[in-house]
Design a protein around this motif. Structure first.
Motif, PDB file in Angstrom:
ATOM      1  N   VAL A  67       0.854  -1.176   0.000  1.00 41.32           N
ATOM      2  CA  VAL A  67       0.000   0.000   0.000  1.00 41.32           C
ATOM      3  C   VAL A  67       0.892   1.227   0.000  1.00 41.32           C
ATOM      4  CG1 VAL A  67      -1.836   1.269   1.175  1.00 41.32           C
ATOM      5  CG2 VAL A  67      -1.759  -1.232   1.327  1.00 41.32           C
ATOM      6  N   ASN A  68       0.656   2.132  -0.926  1.00 42.40           N
ATOM      7  CA  ASN A  68       1.458   3.353  -1.003  1.00 42.40           C
ATOM      8  C   ASN A  68       1.123   4.308   0.135  1.00 42.40           C
ATOM      9  OD1 ASN A  68       3.026   2.967  -3.410  1.00 42.40           O
ATOM     10  ND2 ASN A  68       1.153   3.236  -4.595  1.00 42.40           N
ATOM     11  N   VAL A  69       2.158   4.922   0.697  1.00 44.80           N
ATOM     12  CA  VAL A  69       1.966   6.011   1.642  1.00 44.80           C
ATOM     13  C   VAL A  69       1.768   7.286   0.834  1.00 44.80           C
ATOM     14  CG1 VAL A  69       3.048   7.394   3.458  1.00 44.80           C
ATOM     15  CG2 VAL A  69       3.343   4.908   3.429  1.00 44.80           C
ATOM     16  N   GLN A  70       0.748   8.075   1.181  1.00 47.08           N
ATOM     17  CA  GLN A  70       0.449   9.264   0.392  1.00 47.08           C
ATOM     18  C   GLN A  70       0.413  10.506   1.282  1.00 47.08           C
ATOM     19  OE1 GLN A  70      -2.706  10.684   1.026  1.00 47.08           O
ATOM     20  NE2 GLN A  70      -4.062   9.038   1.570  1.00 47.08           N
ATOM     21  N   ASP A  71       0.547  11.667   0.649  1.00 45.58           N
ATOM     22  CA  ASP A  71       0.580  12.945   1.358  1.00 45.58           C
ATOM     23  C   ASP A  71      -0.664  13.778   1.090  1.00 45.58           C
ATOM     24  OD1 ASP A  71       3.230  12.915   2.666  1.00 45.58           O
ATOM     25  OD2 ASP A  71       3.975  12.794   0.622  1.00 45.58           O
ATOM     26  N   ASN A  72      -1.748  13.127   0.704  1.00 40.82           N
ATOM     27  CA  ASN A  72      -2.946  13.852   0.273  1.00 40.82           C
ATOM     28  C   ASN A  72      -4.043  13.907   1.326  1.00 40.82           C
ATOM     29  OD1 ASN A  72      -1.669  14.125  -2.239  1.00 40.82           O
ATOM     30  ND2 ASN A  72      -2.450  12.146  -2.911  1.00 40.82           N
ATOM     31  N   LEU A  73      -3.765  13.408   2.521  1.00 42.13           N
ATOM     32  CA  LEU A  73      -4.774  13.414   3.573  1.00 42.13           C
ATOM     33  C   LEU A  73      -5.162  14.854   3.907  1.00 42.13           C
ATOM     34  CD1 LEU A  73      -6.459  12.003   5.747  1.00 42.13           C
ATOM     35  CD2 LEU A  73      -4.407  11.970   7.196  1.00 42.13           C
ATOM     36  N   THR A  74      -6.437  15.190   3.682  1.00 46.54           N
ATOM     37  CA  THR A  74      -6.942  16.538   3.903  1.00 46.54           C
ATOM     38  C   THR A  74      -8.202  16.472   4.763  1.00 46.54           C
ATOM     39  OG1 THR A  74      -6.117  17.248   1.738  1.00 46.54           O
ATOM     40  CG2 THR A  74      -7.777  18.648   2.785  1.00 46.54           C
ATOM     41  N   PHE A  75      -8.164  17.125   5.906  1.00 46.57           N
ATOM     42  CA  PHE A  75      -9.317  17.130   6.803  1.00 46.57           C
ATOM     43  C   PHE A  75     -10.184  18.353   6.523  1.00 46.57           C
ATOM     44  CE2 PHE A  75      -6.275  14.472   9.055  1.00 46.57           C
ATOM     45  CZ  PHE A  75      -7.089  13.385   9.399  1.00 46.57           C
ATOM     46  N   LEU A  76     -11.484  18.109   6.382  1.00 46.19           N
ATOM     47  CA  LEU A  76     -12.434  19.186   6.159  1.00 46.19           C
ATOM     48  C   LEU A  76     -12.987  19.666   7.505  1.00 46.19           C
ATOM     49  CD1 LEU A  76     -14.266  17.757   3.025  1.00 46.19           C
ATOM     50  CD2 LEU A  76     -12.064  18.932   3.200  1.00 46.19           C
ATOM     51  N   GLU A  77     -13.837  20.686   7.493  1.00 42.01           N
ATOM     52  CA  GLU A  77     -14.309  21.292   8.736  1.00 42.01           C
ATOM     53  C   GLU A  77     -15.014  20.300   9.649  1.00 42.01           C
ATOM     54  OE1 GLU A  77     -16.674  24.727   7.951  1.00 42.01           O
ATOM     55  OE2 GLU A  77     -14.932  26.078   7.996  1.00 42.01           O
ATOM     56  N   ASP A  78     -15.757  19.344   9.067  1.00 42.21           N
ATOM     57  CA  ASP A  78     -16.480  18.362   9.872  1.00 42.21           C
ATOM     58  C   ASP A  78     -15.607  17.155  10.217  1.00 42.21           C
ATOM     59  OD1 ASP A  78     -16.262  17.225   7.386  1.00 42.21           O
ATOM     60  OD2 ASP A  78     -18.406  16.827   7.124  1.00 42.21           O
ATOM     61  N   ASN A  79     -14.321  17.266   9.921  1.00 41.60           N
ATOM     62  CA  ASN A  79     -13.317  16.214  10.152  1.00 41.60           C
ATOM     63  C   ASN A  79     -13.500  15.004   9.246  1.00 41.60           C
ATOM     64  OD1 ASN A  79     -10.965  16.471  11.816  1.00 41.60           O
ATOM     65  ND2 ASN A  79     -11.488  14.491  12.730  1.00 41.60           N
ATOM     66  N   SER A  80     -14.396  15.117   8.262  1.00 40.46           N
ATOM     67  CA  SER A  80     -14.343  14.135   7.176  1.00 40.46           C
ATOM     68  C   SER A  80     -13.038  14.396   6.442  1.00 40.46           C
ATOM     69  CB  SER A  80     -15.539  14.282   6.240  1.00 40.46           C
ATOM     70  OG  SER A  80     -15.507  15.527   5.551  1.00 40.46           O
ATOM     71  N   PHE A  81     -12.605  13.454   5.632  1.00 47.61           N
ATOM     72  CA  PHE A  81     -11.285  13.634   5.032  1.00 47.61           C
ATOM     73  C   PHE A  81     -11.211  13.109   3.608  1.00 47.61           C
ATOM     74  CE2 PHE A  81     -11.235   9.757   7.586  1.00 47.61           C
ATOM     75  CZ  PHE A  81     -10.648   8.803   6.764  1.00 47.61           C
ATOM     76  N   ILE A  82     -10.300  13.718   2.867  1.00 52.18           N
ATOM     77  CA  ILE A  82      -9.998  13.323   1.489  1.00 52.18           C
ATOM     78  C   ILE A  82      -8.772  12.430   1.517  1.00 52.18           C
ATOM     79  CG2 ILE A  82      -9.236  14.189  -0.759  1.00 52.18           C
ATOM     80  CD1 ILE A  82     -10.879  16.760  -0.086  1.00 52.18           C
ATOM     81  N   TRP A  83      -8.804  11.388   0.708  1.00 48.38           N
ATOM     82  CA  TRP A  83      -7.778  10.346   0.729  1.00 48.38           C
ATOM     83  C   TRP A  83      -7.571   9.857  -0.692  1.00 48.38           C
ATOM     84  CZ3 TRP A  83      -4.867   8.223   4.646  1.00 48.38           C
ATOM     85  CH2 TRP A  83      -4.326   6.950   4.488  1.00 48.38           C
ATOM     86  N   THR A  84      -6.359   9.489  -1.064  1.00 50.21           N
ATOM     87  CA  THR A  84      -6.131   8.880  -2.377  1.00 50.21           C
ATOM     88  C   THR A  84      -5.690   7.436  -2.197  1.00 50.21           C
ATOM     89  OG1 THR A  84      -3.871   9.766  -2.438  1.00 50.21           O
ATOM     90  CG2 THR A  84      -5.570  11.022  -3.581  1.00 50.21           C
ATOM     91  N   SER A  85      -6.132   6.596  -3.121  1.00 50.36           N
ATOM     92  CA  SER A  85      -5.864   5.163  -3.010  1.00 50.36           C
ATOM     93  C   SER A  85      -6.008   4.517  -4.381  1.00 50.36           C
ATOM     94  CB  SER A  85      -6.859   4.519  -2.037  1.00 50.36           C
ATOM     95  OG  SER A  85      -6.809   3.111  -2.095  1.00 50.36           O
ATOM     96  N   GLU A  86      -5.329   3.391  -4.586  1.00 51.44           N
ATOM     97  CA  GLU A  86      -5.482   2.625  -5.822  1.00 51.44           C
ATOM     98  C   GLU A  86      -6.269   1.343  -5.564  1.00 51.44           C
ATOM     99  OE1 GLU A  86      -1.482   2.141  -7.224  1.00 51.44           O
ATOM    100  OE2 GLU A  86      -0.961   0.650  -5.719  1.00 51.44           O
ATOM    101  N   GLN A  87      -7.186   1.400  -4.611  1.00 49.29           N
ATOM    102  CA  GLN A  87      -7.936   0.210  -4.222  1.00 49.29           C
ATOM    103  C   GLN A  87      -8.816  -0.331  -5.334  1.00 49.29           C
ATOM    104  OE1 GLN A  87     -11.452   1.334  -1.425  1.00 49.29           O
ATOM    105  NE2 GLN A  87      -9.918   2.916  -1.079  1.00 49.29           N
ATOM    106  N   ASP A  88      -9.232   0.502  -6.306  1.00 49.41           N
ATOM    107  CA  ASP A  88     -10.056  -0.014  -7.407  1.00 49.41           C
ATOM    108  C   ASP A  88      -9.210  -0.375  -8.627  1.00 49.41           C
ATOM    109  OD1 ASP A  88      -9.426   2.395  -8.654  1.00 49.41           O
ATOM    110  OD2 ASP A  88     -11.483   2.786  -9.328  1.00 49.41           O
ATOM    111  N   GLY A  89      -7.886  -0.354  -8.458  1.00 52.55           N
ATOM    112  CA  GLY A  89      -6.996  -0.715  -9.559  1.00 52.55           C
ATOM    113  C   GLY A  89      -6.266   0.454 -10.160  1.00 52.55           C
ATOM    114  N   PHE A  90      -6.740   1.679  -9.890  1.00 53.96           N
ATOM    115  CA  PHE A  90      -6.088   2.897 -10.357  1.00 53.96           C
ATOM    116  C   PHE A  90      -6.108   3.907  -9.212  1.00 53.96           C
ATOM    117  CE2 PHE A  90      -7.549   0.750 -14.127  1.00 53.96           C
ATOM    118  CZ  PHE A  90      -6.521   0.941 -15.042  1.00 53.96           C
ATOM    119  N   ASN A  91      -5.135   4.801  -9.178  1.00 54.96           N
ATOM    120  CA  ASN A  91      -5.057   5.757  -8.086  1.00 54.96           C
ATOM    121  C   ASN A  91      -6.128   6.830  -8.241  1.00 54.96           C
ATOM    122  OD1 ASN A  91      -3.599   6.570  -5.665  1.00 54.96           O
ATOM    123  ND2 ASN A  91      -3.033   8.394  -6.820  1.00 54.96           N
TER     124      ASN A  91
END
Length: 734
Positions: free
Chosen positions: A326-350
């Motif tokens: 699993v790749n370590v990524q630097d895209n973790l972004t927390f929004l105001e409600d503490n939901s977060f944006i994440w990148t992953s290649e779990q479906d076969g593509f990033n």
């Protein structure tokens, strides 16, 4: 119209039929190595912009007359300077500084100077705090690393002598947080060698948003094996560089997570479940909640924890697993409600994903058989994400915007080639750098909606200058190898004659997730390839299996077998190209650097009936010699996978050498140790094989330090090619 252009361009790439003659250059001047390496063909770039609050950015500028530096403020809207924030010529004790950083409200600056290199990406220096209003300069400390303002702008934390310190800017009091730091034993607040190199960070501490806590990592590298290198220099007796370097299968640093409470002046250890690595820590938007990323040793089980700083309780929020890694990524972004944006290649593509604060998937933002290659940020006001991807073909990069719910996607860069964006802090503007194989870098200011405001730099003078030289145009195509359509470029002589036969030189890197075939402007090697083309060579490059940006399965097929499928592909490439009527199948060479040197060495041994010549610069020759984090990510440990290590190590195939082989290494390489070259040389000697061998004293992995080093290196490589792959140097296969 843009979509139609893309379809036409993409169809062209896929259906490319080889031309009898490449595009010709009208230039008559000869390219020389001296011109390449004295900077004659360097494009004009832009100093890295540092986004500021509002519609402004800052630049570090140097005054040739006063020999001083300044930090100047510019407007994104006009690109004009609006203020000088600090000018070194007005500072009694600091005319010249090399770095700067603002505090949150941009009332103070940290200025750095007198840097001393530690490893490839780390250094220590002397740092000052500058108050903009009072114009007062105060020394923070000397020989320190990674000074960082607290969010409330009242303190600065930094590392020194492997310990962590905090300086109160109001009282001037310095508090030592840790006391056990020791060279080659304990590190607090910064990373060890292998984390710096393979997890790509040095600063290992983070302020909480309320400035009440500092979370930091502690590395106990006492039991990590030590590596040493002689440094020759000009001294009578060589000195030694001694450092901890965990090779594959050996002990890593024991890394632990700690929390310093500034109110109570106490430190406690935070517990998360079993792990080998902690490659990221980041405070969330929830008060007193820290996010912690952990990996197991195989790096195929990643956990994202939320840790409560008050009670120390940890909860797994996200768990990603993969059969490979699993790749370590630097895209973790927390929004105001503490939901977060994440990148992953779990479906076969990033791709980009949106999770709620409990780690439950809200939606997959981007989808398709293409890769997100850069995440630029989130615009709260517009509820919009900005990113770069390969939607325009795997060799291209474009910039896009998309709503958080996955709707309203739009291309906001104009041309198909390589586009890279640098956004303003408020995400209202970006500066786009565009280039393709025919166009040197063009820098332009855009609004975030994709409207181009103005061209900043276009490198028109360089384009005109290059047009006066004999430059062979790269031809892009695909080649079908071992069941896959692989991206390829080829460079032919300007006076190419399809009825003649030319020696062929292959270049490749081939490392996991890498890319060498891309639609971007020329680098120094490209000019060198044109020089070789005018000497009568054809040069080509193919990205085989294991390289990146064509999906997870294509990239990870090499798992546990680095050097197997990659070598098979390059050998088959040489065989297929050798069947073309204008390629001299008896004169095919290959070269590469680092992973590419590992490849070129394997190719001339396992493909000894195909390749007549190979050059390897700074190669890995056994993955047993390389570091734990990188190697085990793809190979597991030597104890678990001995055949994967040994079946693909060129050391074990030295007896197969038939052609001409040049081995080059820097003796000061702290990354791929010269041990690799020495062991390869010994294997060839034991097999009674003749080869050429050259060591660059004290040079590191890039072999660039010192006057004329790169010129000397490429002169040597060129001479070897002309001697052993010359168009009149006929090879007879055994």
């Amino acid at each position: 119209m843009k979509k139609l252009f893309f379809l036409a361009f993409f169809t062209f790439l896929l259906s490319f039929k080889e031309k009898n003659t490449p595009p010709t250059s009208s230039g008559t001047k000869e390219i020389t190595l001296e011109k390449i390496w004295n900077g004659s063909f360097y494009p004009e770039g832009m100093t890295a912009l540092n986004p500021m609050n509002g519609d402004f950015y800052s630049l570090l500028n140097y005054n040739e007359i006063t020999k001083s530096t300044s930090v100047d403020k510019y407007s994104y809207e006009t690109l004009e300077k609006v203020a000088t924030i600090v000018d070194g010529q007005n500072l009694d004790s600091l005319h010249y500084f090399s770095s700067y950083s603002f505090n949150n409200n941009e009332t103070k600056l940290i200025l750095g100077t007198n840097f001393k290199k530690i490893y490839r990406h780390s250094f220590k220096g002397t740092y000052y705090c500058y108050d903009i209003a009072s114009k007062k300069l105060t020394l923070i400390d000397k020989d320190i690393q990674q000074p960082s303002f607290s969010p409330d702008n009242k303190k600065i934390a930094y590392a020194k002598n492997n310990n962590l310190f905090v300086k109160n800017l109001e009282t001037k009091k310095i508090t030592q947080v840790t006391f056990d730091g020791k060279i080659n034993a304990i590190i607090n607040g910064t990373t060890d060698w292998v984390y710096e190199e393979e997890f790509s960070f040095v600063k290992a501490f983070e302020w909480s948003n309320n400035s009440n806590y500092i979370a930091f990592l502690r590395f106990n590298e006492t039991d990590v094996p030590t590596f040493s290198m002689d440094i020759y220099g000009n001294q009578l007796y060589p000195s030694q560089q001694v450092f901890k370097y965990p090779k594959a299968g050996e002990k890593n640093s024991i890394v632990s997570l700690h929390l310093y409470n500034l109110t109570s002046n106490t430190t406690k250890k935070l517990a998360v479940d079993s792990y080998e690595y902690i490659p990221r820590i980041q405070w969330t938007n929830m008060p007193n909640t820290l996010s912690v990323t952990t990996l197991n040793r195989h790096q195929n089980d990643l956990k994202l924890y939320f840790v409560n700083a008050t009670n120390g309780k940890a909860k797994v929020i996200l768990n990603e697993k993969d059969k490979a890694y699993v790749n370590v990524q630097d895209n973790l972004t927390f929004l105001e409600d503490n939901s977060f944006i994440w990148t992953s290649e779990q479906d076969g593509f990033n791709h980009i994903y949106h999770y709620n604060a409990d780690g439950k998937l809200i939606n997959q933002v981007t989808k398709g058989s293409w890769e997100v290659t850069n995440y630029y940020g989130f615009n709260k006001a517009l509820n919009t994400i900005y990113y770069q991807s390969t939607e325009g073909g795997s060799i291209n990069r474009n910039v896009y915007r998309i709503k958080l719910d996955g709707t309203g996607k739009k291309t906001i860069s104009r041309d198909y080639g390589t586009n890279t964006a640098s956004f303003s802090k408020n995400m209202r503007y970006f500066i786009n750098e565009f280039s393709d194989v025919k166009t040197p870098p063009i820098y332009a200011l855009y609004k975030a909606n994709g409207t181009r405001v103005k061209i900043i730099k276009d490198n028109a003078k360089l384009k005109q200058k290059v047009s006066t030289y004999k430059i062979s145009q790269k031809e892009f195509s695909t080649i079908h190898i071992n069941g896959n359509d692989l991206n390829m470029w080829m460079i032919k002589p300007i006076n190419f004659d399809k009825n003649k036969k030319y020696p062929l030189l292959l270049y490749q890197y081939s490392g996991p997730g890498s890319q060498s075939v891309k639609n971007t402007w020329l680098n120094n090697d490209d000019y060198w390839y044109s020089m070789l083309a005018q000497k009568g060579y054809i040069v080509a490059c193919v990205d085989g299996r294991g390289t990146g940006f064509k999906g997870r399965d294509f990239k990870k097929i090499t798992q546990k077998e680095l050097g197997k499928y990659e070598v098979e592909d390059q050998i088959e490439v040489a065989k297929q190209l050798g069947k073309r009527p204008y390629i001299d199948a008896n004169n095919i060479g290959i070269w590469g650097w680092s992973f590419g040197g590992f490849m070129s060495t394997n190719c001339i041994l396992k493909g000894n009936d195909v390749f007549s010549m190979a050059i390897a610069v700074a190669p890995v020759t056994s993955w047993r010699f390389y570091d734990s984090v990188y190697t085990e990510r793809y190979m597991e440990t030597p104890q678990e996978n001995p055949s994967g290590y040994d079946d693909n190590s060129p050391i074990n195939y030295a007896y197969k050498l038939k052609g001409d082989y040049l081995l080059i290494h820097g003796s000061g390489d702290d990354n791929v140790h010269v041990q690799n070259a020495m062991q390869m040389a010994n294997a060839l000697i034991r097999a009674n094989k003749q080869f050429d061998f050259f060591i660059y004293p004290d040079r590191t992995h890039g072999i660039y330090e010192g006057k004329n080093t790169r010129l000397n290196l490429y002169t040597k490589i060129t001479a070897f090619i002309e001697k052993h792959l010359g168009k009149n140097h006929k090879k007879t296969k055994e």
